[in-house]
Design a protein around this motif. Structure first.
Motif, PDB file in Angstrom:
ATOM      1  N   THR A 157     -26.491  -2.178 -61.268  1.00  0.00           N
ATOM      2  CA  THR A 157     -26.629  -2.385 -59.834  1.00  0.00           C
ATOM      3  C   THR A 157     -25.412  -1.846 -59.090  1.00  0.00           C
ATOM      4  O   THR A 157     -24.275  -2.129 -59.435  1.00  0.00           O
ATOM      5  CB  THR A 157     -26.766  -3.878 -59.515  1.00  0.00           C
ATOM      6  N   ARG A 158     -25.688  -1.057 -58.047  1.00  0.00           N
ATOM      7  CA  ARG A 158     -24.592  -0.515 -57.266  1.00  0.00           C
ATOM      8  C   ARG A 158     -24.076  -1.568 -56.298  1.00  0.00           C
ATOM      9  O   ARG A 158     -24.823  -2.394 -55.803  1.00  0.00           O
ATOM     10  CB  ARG A 158     -25.070   0.712 -56.484  1.00  0.00           C
ATOM     11  N   PRO A 159     -22.769  -1.538 -55.965  1.00  0.00           N
ATOM     12  CA  PRO A 159     -22.214  -2.547 -55.060  1.00  0.00           C
ATOM     13  C   PRO A 159     -22.748  -2.367 -53.661  1.00  0.00           C
ATOM     14  O   PRO A 159     -23.089  -1.267 -53.235  1.00  0.00           O
ATOM     15  CB  PRO A 159     -20.700  -2.270 -55.120  1.00  0.00           C
ATOM     16  N   LEU A 160     -22.807  -3.484 -52.916  1.00  0.00           N
ATOM     17  CA  LEU A 160     -23.229  -3.428 -51.525  1.00  0.00           C
ATOM     18  C   LEU A 160     -22.154  -2.729 -50.696  1.00  0.00           C
ATOM     19  O   LEU A 160     -20.982  -2.682 -51.065  1.00  0.00           O
ATOM     20  CB  LEU A 160     -23.459  -4.843 -50.987  1.00  0.00           C
ATOM     21  N   LEU A 161     -22.564  -2.172 -49.555  1.00  0.00           N
ATOM     22  CA  LEU A 161     -21.600  -1.540 -48.669  1.00  0.00           C
ATOM     23  C   LEU A 161     -20.631  -2.576 -48.103  1.00  0.00           C
ATOM     24  O   LEU A 161     -21.032  -3.669 -47.716  1.00  0.00           O
ATOM     25  CB  LEU A 161     -22.335  -0.870 -47.495  1.00  0.00           C
ATOM     26  N   THR A 162     -19.348  -2.221 -48.052  1.00  0.00           N
ATOM     27  CA  THR A 162     -18.393  -3.119 -47.420  1.00  0.00           C
ATOM     28  C   THR A 162     -18.557  -3.022 -45.911  1.00  0.00           C
ATOM     29  O   THR A 162     -19.141  -2.073 -45.383  1.00  0.00           O
ATOM     30  CB  THR A 162     -16.955  -2.707 -47.794  1.00  0.00           C
ATOM     31  N   ARG A 163     -18.020  -4.024 -45.183  1.00  0.00           N
ATOM     32  CA  ARG A 163     -18.117  -3.985 -43.724  1.00  0.00           C
ATOM     33  C   ARG A 163     -17.405  -2.754 -43.165  1.00  0.00           C
ATOM     34  O   ARG A 163     -17.862  -2.131 -42.211  1.00  0.00           O
ATOM     35  CB  ARG A 163     -17.501  -5.249 -43.132  1.00  0.00           C
ATOM     36  N   ARG A 164     -16.268  -2.422 -43.780  1.00  0.00           N
ATOM     37  CA  ARG A 164     -15.504  -1.268 -43.287  1.00  0.00           C
ATOM     38  C   ARG A 164     -16.311   0.010 -43.478  1.00  0.00           C
ATOM     39  O   ARG A 164     -16.408   0.837 -42.570  1.00  0.00           O
ATOM     40  CB  ARG A 164     -14.185  -1.159 -44.024  1.00  0.00           C
ATOM     41  N   LEU A 182     -39.549   3.173 -59.824  1.00  0.00           N
ATOM     42  CA  LEU A 182     -40.026   1.906 -60.362  1.00  0.00           C
ATOM     43  C   LEU A 182     -39.100   1.421 -61.473  1.00  0.00           C
ATOM     44  O   LEU A 182     -38.368   2.205 -62.083  1.00  0.00           O
ATOM     45  CB  LEU A 182     -41.449   2.058 -60.910  1.00  0.00           C
ATOM     46  N   ALA A 183     -39.160   0.123 -61.736  1.00  0.00           N
ATOM     47  CA  ALA A 183     -38.400  -0.456 -62.840  1.00  0.00           C
ATOM     48  C   ALA A 183     -39.227  -1.568 -63.468  1.00  0.00           C
ATOM     49  O   ALA A 183     -40.009  -2.245 -62.783  1.00  0.00           O
ATOM     50  CB  ALA A 183     -37.064  -1.003 -62.365  1.00  0.00           C
ATOM     51  N   LEU A 184     -39.060  -1.729 -64.758  1.00  0.00           N
ATOM     52  CA  LEU A 184     -39.702  -2.831 -65.482  1.00  0.00           C
ATOM     53  C   LEU A 184     -38.626  -3.870 -65.763  1.00  0.00           C
ATOM     54  O   LEU A 184     -37.637  -3.596 -66.438  1.00  0.00           O
ATOM     55  CB  LEU A 184     -40.308  -2.333 -66.799  1.00  0.00           C
ATOM     56  N   GLY A 185     -38.806  -5.047 -65.181  1.00  0.00           N
ATOM     57  CA  GLY A 185     -37.830  -6.108 -65.348  1.00  0.00           C
ATOM     58  C   GLY A 185     -38.414  -7.289 -66.093  1.00  0.00           C
ATOM     59  O   GLY A 185     -39.565  -7.678 -65.857  1.00  0.00           O
ATOM     60  N   VAL A 186     -37.645  -7.869 -66.984  1.00  0.00           N
ATOM     61  CA  VAL A 186     -38.072  -9.014 -67.793  1.00  0.00           C
ATOM     62  C   VAL A 186     -37.490 -10.287 -67.197  1.00  0.00           C
ATOM     63  O   VAL A 186     -36.305 -10.345 -66.847  1.00  0.00           O
ATOM     64  CB  VAL A 186     -37.613  -8.849 -69.259  1.00  0.00           C
ATOM     65  N   SER A 187     -38.313 -11.322 -67.071  1.00  0.00           N
ATOM     66  CA  SER A 187     -37.883 -12.587 -66.495  1.00  0.00           C
ATOM     67  C   SER A 187     -36.834 -13.264 -67.373  1.00  0.00           C
ATOM     68  O   SER A 187     -37.067 -13.524 -68.557  1.00  0.00           O
ATOM     69  CB  SER A 187     -39.081 -13.526 -66.332  1.00  0.00           C
ATOM     70  N   GLN A 188     -35.680 -13.570 -66.780  1.00  0.00           N
ATOM     71  CA  GLN A 188     -34.629 -14.284 -67.499  1.00  0.00           C
ATOM     72  C   GLN A 188     -35.030 -15.725 -67.762  1.00  0.00           C
ATOM     73  O   GLN A 188     -34.598 -16.337 -68.738  1.00  0.00           O
ATOM     74  CB  GLN A 188     -33.331 -14.256 -66.662  1.00  0.00           C
ATOM     75  N   ARG A 189     -35.883 -16.259 -66.893  1.00  0.00           N
ATOM     76  CA  ARG A 189     -36.308 -17.651 -67.042  1.00  0.00           C
ATOM     77  C   ARG A 189     -37.388 -17.789 -68.111  1.00  0.00           C
ATOM     78  O   ARG A 189     -37.322 -18.685 -68.962  1.00  0.00           O
ATOM     79  CB  ARG A 189     -36.838 -18.175 -65.709  1.00  0.00           C
ATOM     80  N   LEU A 220     -33.475  -6.924 -55.591  1.00  0.00           N
ATOM     81  CA  LEU A 220     -33.308  -8.328 -55.251  1.00  0.00           C
ATOM     82  C   LEU A 220     -33.366  -9.196 -56.507  1.00  0.00           C
ATOM     83  O   LEU A 220     -32.522 -10.092 -56.707  1.00  0.00           O
ATOM     84  CB  LEU A 220     -34.386  -8.761 -54.259  1.00  0.00           C
ATOM     85  N   LEU A 221     -34.340  -8.945 -57.372  1.00  0.00           N
ATOM     86  CA  LEU A 221     -34.481  -9.734 -58.595  1.00  0.00           C
ATOM     87  C   LEU A 221     -33.288  -9.537 -59.524  1.00  0.00           C
ATOM     88  O   LEU A 221     -32.851 -10.477 -60.204  1.00  0.00           O
ATOM     89  CB  LEU A 221     -35.774  -9.351 -59.316  1.00  0.00           C
ATOM     90  N   GLU A 222     -32.739  -8.322 -59.546  1.00  0.00           N
ATOM     91  CA  GLU A 222     -31.541  -8.065 -60.346  1.00  0.00           C
ATOM     92  C   GLU A 222     -30.352  -8.856 -59.811  1.00  0.00           C
ATOM     93  O   GLU A 222     -29.631  -9.515 -60.575  1.00  0.00           O
ATOM     94  CB  GLU A 222     -31.199  -6.579 -60.315  1.00  0.00           C
ATOM     95  N   GLN A 223     -30.128  -8.777 -58.512  1.00  0.00           N
ATOM     96  CA  GLN A 223     -28.950  -9.407 -57.932  1.00  0.00           C
ATOM     97  C   GLN A 223     -29.025 -10.925 -57.983  1.00  0.00           C
ATOM     98  O   GLN A 223     -27.993 -11.593 -58.005  1.00  0.00           O
ATOM     99  CB  GLN A 223     -28.767  -8.916 -56.491  1.00  0.00           C
ATOM    100  N   LYS A 224     -30.227 -11.472 -57.988  1.00  0.00           N
ATOM    101  CA  LYS A 224     -30.396 -12.921 -58.099  1.00  0.00           C
ATOM    102  C   LYS A 224     -30.441 -13.374 -59.559  1.00  0.00           C
ATOM    103  O   LYS A 224     -30.668 -14.556 -59.837  1.00  0.00           O
ATOM    104  CB  LYS A 224     -31.679 -13.359 -57.397  1.00  0.00           C
ATOM    105  N   ALA A 225     -30.219 -12.423 -60.486  1.00  0.00           N
ATOM    106  CA  ALA A 225     -30.217 -12.716 -61.925  1.00  0.00           C
ATOM    107  C   ALA A 225     -31.562 -13.261 -62.390  1.00  0.00           C
ATOM    108  O   ALA A 225     -31.623 -14.046 -63.329  1.00  0.00           O
ATOM    109  CB  ALA A 225     -29.093 -13.693 -62.274  1.00  0.00           C
TER     110      ALA A 225
END
Length: 351
Positions: free
Chosen positions: A2-9, A124-131, A206-211
């Motif tokens: 995951t790439r970092p979010l843009l800083t405010r600056r 697209l991406a295939l993501g596996v549920s951590q839960r 979103l699912l990546e960043q929320k783990a």
């Protein structure tokens, strides 16, 4: 990764550079007032708010179709296969969806043709549920599990099948479940309805960043797509029945012009321009997350709308991996797309 979010600056810096983009919609509206009326065209799309279809959203929101004298109505469906069905049943004129559908329809005796390419990778991406699968290690752990796709027969279904096939798994080794798009798809994963999900951004970011997920197959960059498919794979495009393109060539040209104009805009658009251009609901309440997802896939948008030289052949090869029966059918790839409308659009906009 995951790439970092843009800083405010950083965000403020690009905002300062984007003033010209703020006035673009007003200029386009002024141009539209003098344009010749071409009537209305209805476009069916599966998941209008995902980044996969961003060029279509921009062409509509920035008034580029209006500037061509065309009134466009966009009908949103939960999956690309359902959008195609709407065109087949006469509920829409044109479909915004995966190029592969033109090949599938030719096999079924129907003539559909792409008129402008928006994406050159599936995004697209295939993501596996951590839960649901906390002990997940590799794709073999998905044996016998439920895989969420927008609908059976959609591009998410094909992409997930290709990822699994690389691990030696066939369509009978898992259960594909249609879960729609957007929040419905995300909730299906979080609730345990499915063990894994194949979807587009910004949902997957979103699912990546929320783990919530662990990415098991990523097709959101040109490099990843090249490694996965062995070539440039045309993805999102506008495609239509051949009779429509013949009888309504002026409308088809206006559609291509609008998309090529939007693709050109995307080449230099700053983040501030983008968040002003798309409907607020597309941002999912988190502007930073949306921009992070956009940054990840930005390079995969076509720069000009033309079909890649090896694009149609790559799409057929990928389809054949999952559907070996295609080997018994001689697909005429030249009948699945045309670059004629895009060539004229590129001349008009100097692309």
């Amino acid at each position: 990764m995951t790439r970092p979010l843009l800083t405010r600056r950083a965000f403020g810096a690009v905002t300062a550079l984007s003033a010209a983009g703020v006035f673009a919609p007003a200029i386009v509206r002024a141009q539209a007032e003098g344009a010749a009326a071409l009537g209305n065209v209805t476009i069916a799309v599966g998941g209008q708010g995902v980044l996969y279809h961003l060029p279509l959203a921009l062409a509509d929101q920035l008034g580029y179709f209006k500037a061509e004298g065309l009134d466009v109505t966009v009908r949103d469906f939960s999956a690309g296969a359902l959008a195609l069905q709407a065109v087949q049943e006469g509920g829409a004129d044109v479909c915004a969806g995966a190029f592969e559908h033109t090949i599938r329809q030719q096999v079924r005796g129907q003539s559909y043709r792409s008129l402008v390419v928006m994406g050159r990778a599936p995004q697209l991406a295939l993501g596996v549920s951590q839960r649901s699968l906390p002990a997940y290690k590799d794709l073999a752990d998905l044996q016998g599990r439920r895989i969420g796709v927008s609908s059976v027969g959609s591009s998410t279904h094909l992409a997930a099948s290709v990822v699994l096939a690389r691990a030696g798994m066939g369509p009978r080794d898992v259960a594909f479940v249609g879960v729609g798009s957007g929040m419905a798809a995300m909730n299906a994963l979080r609730s345990g309805q499915v063990h894994a999900l194949c979807h587009a951004d910004p949902i997957m970011t979103l699912l990546e960043q929320k783990a919530d997920t662990r990415i098991a197959g990523d097709m959101r960059s040109l490099k990843a797509a090249q490694e996965m498919f062995g070539g440039a794979l045309p993805a999102s495009c506008l495609y239509a029945p051949q009779p429509f393109l013949q009888k309504h060539a002026a409308q088809a040209q206006a559609l291509a012009n609008g998309i090529v104009h939007a693709l050109k805009w995307l080449q230099t658009a700053a983040p501030a321009d983008l968040v002003k251009a798309v409907p607020p609901g597309y941002l999912m309440g988190d502007r930073g997350l949306y921009l992070a997802a956009f940054s990840r896939v930005r390079e995969t948008y076509s720069t000009h709308g033309m079909m890649p030289d090896d694009g149609a052949a790559t799409a057929l090869r990928v389809l054949s991996r999952v559907h070996p029966e295609l080997a018994d059918f001689k697909v005429e790839l030249a009948r699945t797309y045309t670059n004629d409308f895009v060539r004229k659009a590129r001349q008009k906009f100097n692309v």
